[in-house]
Design an enzyme around this catalytic site. Structure first.
Site, PDB file in Angstrom:
ATOM      1  N   GLU A  92       5.542  -6.582  -5.434  1.00  0.00           N
ATOM      2  CA  GLU A  92       4.845  -7.865  -5.547  1.00  0.00           C
ATOM      3  C   GLU A  92       4.750  -8.412  -6.969  1.00  0.00           C
ATOM      4  O   GLU A  92       3.653  -8.534  -7.537  1.00  0.00           O
ATOM      5  CB  GLU A  92       3.444  -7.766  -4.919  1.00  0.00           C
ATOM      6  CG  GLU A  92       3.493  -7.384  -3.449  1.00  0.00           C
ATOM      7  CD  GLU A  92       2.115  -7.355  -2.776  1.00  0.00           C
ATOM      8  OE1 GLU A  92       1.107  -7.570  -3.451  1.00  0.00           O
ATOM      9  OE2 GLU A  92       2.076  -7.110  -1.553  1.00  0.00           O
TER      10      GLU A  92
ATOM     11  N   ARG B  74       6.355   5.160   2.669  1.00  0.00           N
ATOM     12  CA  ARG B  74       6.529   4.446   1.406  1.00  0.00           C
ATOM     13  C   ARG B  74       5.336   4.758   0.505  1.00  0.00           C
ATOM     14  O   ARG B  74       4.194   4.466   0.857  1.00  0.00           O
ATOM     15  CB  ARG B  74       6.613   2.931   1.672  1.00  0.00           C
ATOM     16  CG  ARG B  74       6.665   2.148   0.418  1.00  0.00           C
ATOM     17  CD  ARG B  74       6.700   0.638   0.621  1.00  0.00           C
ATOM     18  NE  ARG B  74       6.595   0.057  -0.696  1.00  0.00           N
ATOM     19  CZ  ARG B  74       5.842  -0.981  -1.017  1.00  0.00           C
ATOM     20  NH1 ARG B  74       5.142  -1.616  -0.094  1.00  0.00           N
ATOM     21  NH2 ARG B  74       5.791  -1.406  -2.248  1.00  0.00           N
TER      22      ARG B  74
ATOM     23  N   ASN C  13       6.516  -8.092   2.035  1.00  0.00           N
ATOM     24  CA  ASN C  13       5.121  -7.786   2.361  1.00  0.00           C
ATOM     25  C   ASN C  13       4.522  -9.054   2.944  1.00  0.00           C
ATOM     26  O   ASN C  13       4.430 -10.075   2.249  1.00  0.00           O
ATOM     27  CB  ASN C  13       4.345  -7.397   1.103  1.00  0.00           C
ATOM     28  CG  ASN C  13       4.877  -6.128   0.455  1.00  0.00           C
ATOM     29  OD1 ASN C  13       5.768  -5.470   0.985  1.00  0.00           O
ATOM     30  ND2 ASN C  13       4.329  -5.781  -0.687  1.00  0.00           N
TER      31      ASN C  13
ATOM     32  N   HIS D 217       3.819   0.067  -8.705  1.00  0.00           N
ATOM     33  CA  HIS D 217       2.837  -0.617  -7.874  1.00  0.00           C
ATOM     34  C   HIS D 217       1.581  -0.818  -8.735  1.00  0.00           C
ATOM     35  O   HIS D 217       0.516  -0.290  -8.443  1.00  0.00           O
ATOM     36  CB  HIS D 217       2.566   0.191  -6.598  1.00  0.00           C
ATOM     37  CG  HIS D 217       1.956  -0.592  -5.474  1.00  0.00           C
ATOM     38  ND1 HIS D 217       2.503  -0.671  -4.215  1.00  0.00           N
ATOM     39  CD2 HIS D 217       0.822  -1.333  -5.416  1.00  0.00           C
ATOM     40  CE1 HIS D 217       1.748  -1.412  -3.427  1.00  0.00           C
ATOM     41  NE2 HIS D 217       0.703  -1.828  -4.137  1.00  0.00           N
TER      42      HIS D 217
ATOM     43  N   GLU E 235       5.281  -4.023   3.878  1.00  0.00           N
ATOM     44  CA  GLU E 235       3.825  -4.007   4.117  1.00  0.00           C
ATOM     45  C   GLU E 235       3.481  -5.044   5.168  1.00  0.00           C
ATOM     46  O   GLU E 235       3.990  -6.176   5.114  1.00  0.00           O
ATOM     47  CB  GLU E 235       3.028  -4.378   2.851  1.00  0.00           C
ATOM     48  CG  GLU E 235       3.005  -3.322   1.787  1.00  0.00           C
ATOM     49  CD  GLU E 235       2.163  -3.724   0.579  1.00  0.00           C
ATOM     50  OE1 GLU E 235       1.242  -4.560   0.719  1.00  0.00           O
ATOM     51  OE2 GLU E 235       2.451  -3.208  -0.506  1.00  0.00           O
TER      52      GLU E 235
ATOM     53  N   TYR F 129       1.303 -10.852   5.114  1.00  0.00           N
ATOM     54  CA  TYR F 129      -0.049 -10.752   5.670  1.00  0.00           C
ATOM     55  C   TYR F 129      -0.499 -12.049   6.341  1.00  0.00           C
ATOM     56  O   TYR F 129      -1.140 -12.026   7.369  1.00  0.00           O
ATOM     57  CB  TYR F 129      -1.058 -10.392   4.567  1.00  0.00           C
ATOM     58  CG  TYR F 129      -0.863  -8.981   4.056  1.00  0.00           C
ATOM     59  CD1 TYR F 129      -1.491  -7.913   4.672  1.00  0.00           C
ATOM     60  CD2 TYR F 129      -0.017  -8.716   2.987  1.00  0.00           C
ATOM     61  CE1 TYR F 129      -1.302  -6.613   4.236  1.00  0.00           C
ATOM     62  CE2 TYR F 129       0.192  -7.421   2.539  1.00  0.00           C
ATOM     63  CZ  TYR F 129      -0.451  -6.370   3.173  1.00  0.00           C
ATOM     64  OH  TYR F 129      -0.239  -5.081   2.754  1.00  0.00           O
TER      65      TYR F 129
HETATM   66  O1  IFM Z   1      -3.544  -3.309  -0.984  1.00  0.00           O
HETATM   67  C1  IFM Z   1      -2.604  -4.271  -1.277  1.00  0.00           C
HETATM   68  C2  IFM Z   1      -1.322  -3.630  -1.769  1.00  0.00           C
HETATM   69  O2  IFM Z   1      -1.544  -2.836  -2.879  1.00  0.00           O
HETATM   70  C3  IFM Z   1      -0.320  -4.697  -2.143  1.00  0.00           C
HETATM   71  N1  IFM Z   1      -0.139  -5.644  -1.067  1.00  0.00           N
HETATM   72  C4  IFM Z   1      -1.296  -6.191  -0.442  1.00  0.00           C
HETATM   73  C5  IFM Z   1      -2.270  -5.085  -0.042  1.00  0.00           C
HETATM   74  C6  IFM Z   1      -3.516  -5.705   0.607  1.00  0.00           C
HETATM   75  O3  IFM Z   1      -4.148  -6.560  -0.273  1.00  0.00           O
END
Ligand code: IFM
Length: 470
Positions: A177, A88, A303, A132, A356, A305
């Site tokens: 995002e 990606r 995405n 992005h 992500e 985290y």
């Molecule tokens: O690096 C970023 C990415 O560009 C978008 N999502 C979160 C990642 C980590 O912060």
């Protein structure tokens, strides 16, 4: 060989994934390409922002970044060595349209043409993200995403890419995002274009969703095979306690951050309670906007985290006993599973890709130059286990892209935070596959990895519970 550090023993317990599960890695143009003003590329808002004193830690910029623009062959060789099946990447809008619209820069198109051809030659599926975060600066000068017209320029840009790459790129992600673009770029101002205005941020969010809808139509116009999705960042919210005020605060935060995007996309309306709460700050809509925004998607990109713990008095910054990454993000793999299960139950979703997932940790470099990133390896492993539990619980998860292939420019935090499964020495630009990269490589080749008994049992029990529910 990519799997030199990791040999999977014949393990008693394994976490295995379906043969067609797509194992990938992700990057973004401004974070890795460099060559910020080469071959006719126009200036982007991130070029302008990072060249402005006081915006990015250590005054770092993406001028050179990982120099991926000049190291395409080397980077694809690394992807091949690791064995990723899908890559990606994002396309820099101002490489294609230096002014955001109007004249196409053929040299810019040629770069992505070469990238796609080389990926396909290496048997790696391209997943192209159109946006992005690096808006052409010329479009910022007419108001950027606050100007509705930019959503139409975005659709024209999508059409050009579909025409030139659509014969080889099947999977497209419109926008990465939108919450971050609207809030961090236009409300807190920590990202480009550095605006601090909540009303503007809400209008930007609407124009991003509209741009997504228009680009979806444009991408599909010429190619019936095209698959389109969007990548949403999602932080499930948990209340700090069972107190009704904390529960209410967590629910509201989730609605402002996630439902504000999910409801328009999958239900064709904004969450009514939050709409009322925003009062005069709500965005201006036109009559057909919600139907353009809510057309069917081929996949949803998520995405993930971390989660957010919320109390009545705000976000709780440290949970005792929890592990935190270098971003100060709590490591919460179980919340990942919960998120996937909950949204799959609430919304009528297309197949999901994790577009992500990854972690910033400080890497230990051994005297012989090996990059020993045990923390990242465990993070990836534990999140993949939870993804697998979610699949057994009925989540239609088709693939996973680790963030990121390479250490790269982490926006306002510069080069200090390393997310890569491949280490980049930013003085020499030398790439070294980290221990996590070797582990990921072995996981891909083995369709899974050895696990502890209890991890294996968690997956089996999710499967059993699901079959009981049927
Ligand atoms: O690096 C970023 C990415 O560009 C978008 N999502 C979160 C990642 C980590 O912060």
């Amino acid at each position: 060989m990519a799997d030199k550090n990791v040999s999977f023993p014949t393990a008693e317990y394994c976490v295995t994934f379906p043969r067609n599960f797509l194992w990938g890695a992700a990057t973004a143009a401004y974070q890795i390409e460099g060559a910020w003003n080469e071959d006719g590329k126009g200036e982007s808002i991130w070029d302008r922002f990072s060249h402005t004193e006081g915006t990015v830690r250590n005054s770092d910029t993406g001028d050179v970044a990982c120099d991926h623009y000049h190291r395409l062959d080397e980077d694809i060789k690394i992807m091949k060595e690791i064995g990723i099946r899908a890559y990606r990447f994002s396309i820099s809008w101002s490489r294609i349209f230096p002014d955001g619209h109007g004249l196409v820069n053929l040299a810019g198109l040629d770069f992505y043409n070469r990238l796609v051809d080389k990926l396909l030659a290496a048997r790696i599926q391209p997943f192209a993200t159109l946006y992005h975060w690096d808006l052409p600066q010329k479009l910022q000068e007419i108001g950027g995403w606050t100007n509705r017209e930019v959503s139409s320029h975005f659709a024209d840009y999508a059409a050009v890419l579909s025409k030139h790459l659509g014969d080889r790129v099947q999977n497209w992600i419109t926008i990465n995002e939108p919450w971050v673009i609207a809030n961090i770029g236009h409300k807190t101002g920590e990202h480009a274009p550095g605006i601090k205005d909540e009303k503007m941020a809400l209008q930007v969010a609407h124009h991003l969703l509209l741009a997504h809808g228009k680009a979806t139509q444009a991408l599909r116009a010429d190619n019936s095979n095209t698959k389109v999705g969007i990548a949403l960042d999602m932080r499930p919210t948990a209340p700090a306690s069972d107190a009704p005020e904390d529960i209410e605060a967590a629910t509201k935060t989730w609605s402002r951050e996630a439902r504000w995007y999910m409801d328009p996309l999958f239900k064709a309306y904004y969450p009514p309670d939050i709409w009322t709460e925003y009062g005069s700050k709500v965005p201006v809509l036109k009559p057909r906007d919600m139907s353009v925004i809510s057309q069917n998607l081929d996949f949803l990109g998520i995405n993930y985290y971390t989660r957010t713990v919320v109390s009545d008095s705000g976000v709780v910054s440290k949970i005792p006993g929890s592990q935190y990454t270098e971003m100060n993000w709590e490591v919460t793999p179980e919340s990942f599973c919960r998120l996937l299960v909950d949204i799959s139950r609430e919304y009528n979703l297309p197949p999901i890709y994790i577009t992500e997932n990854g972690a910033a940790f400080n890497d230990r470099i051994s005297p012989t130059g090996e990059i020993e990133d045990e923390d990242r390896l465990s993070y990836l492993k534990n999140h993949l286990i939870q993804a697998r539990v979610a699949m057994e619980d009925g989540v239609n998860l088709q693939g996973y892209f680790v963030w990121s292939l390479l250490d790269n420019f982490e926006w306002a935090l510069g080069y200090e935070k390393r997310f890569g499964i491949v280490h980049v020495d930013f003085d020499t630009l030398k790439r070294t596959i980290k221990k996590s990269g070797h582990w990921y490589s072995s996981a891909i080749k083995n369709f899974g990895f050895p696990s502890a008994k209890d991890e294996h049992e968690q997956i089996a029990s999710a499967a059993a519970q699901r079959s009981e529910r049927r």
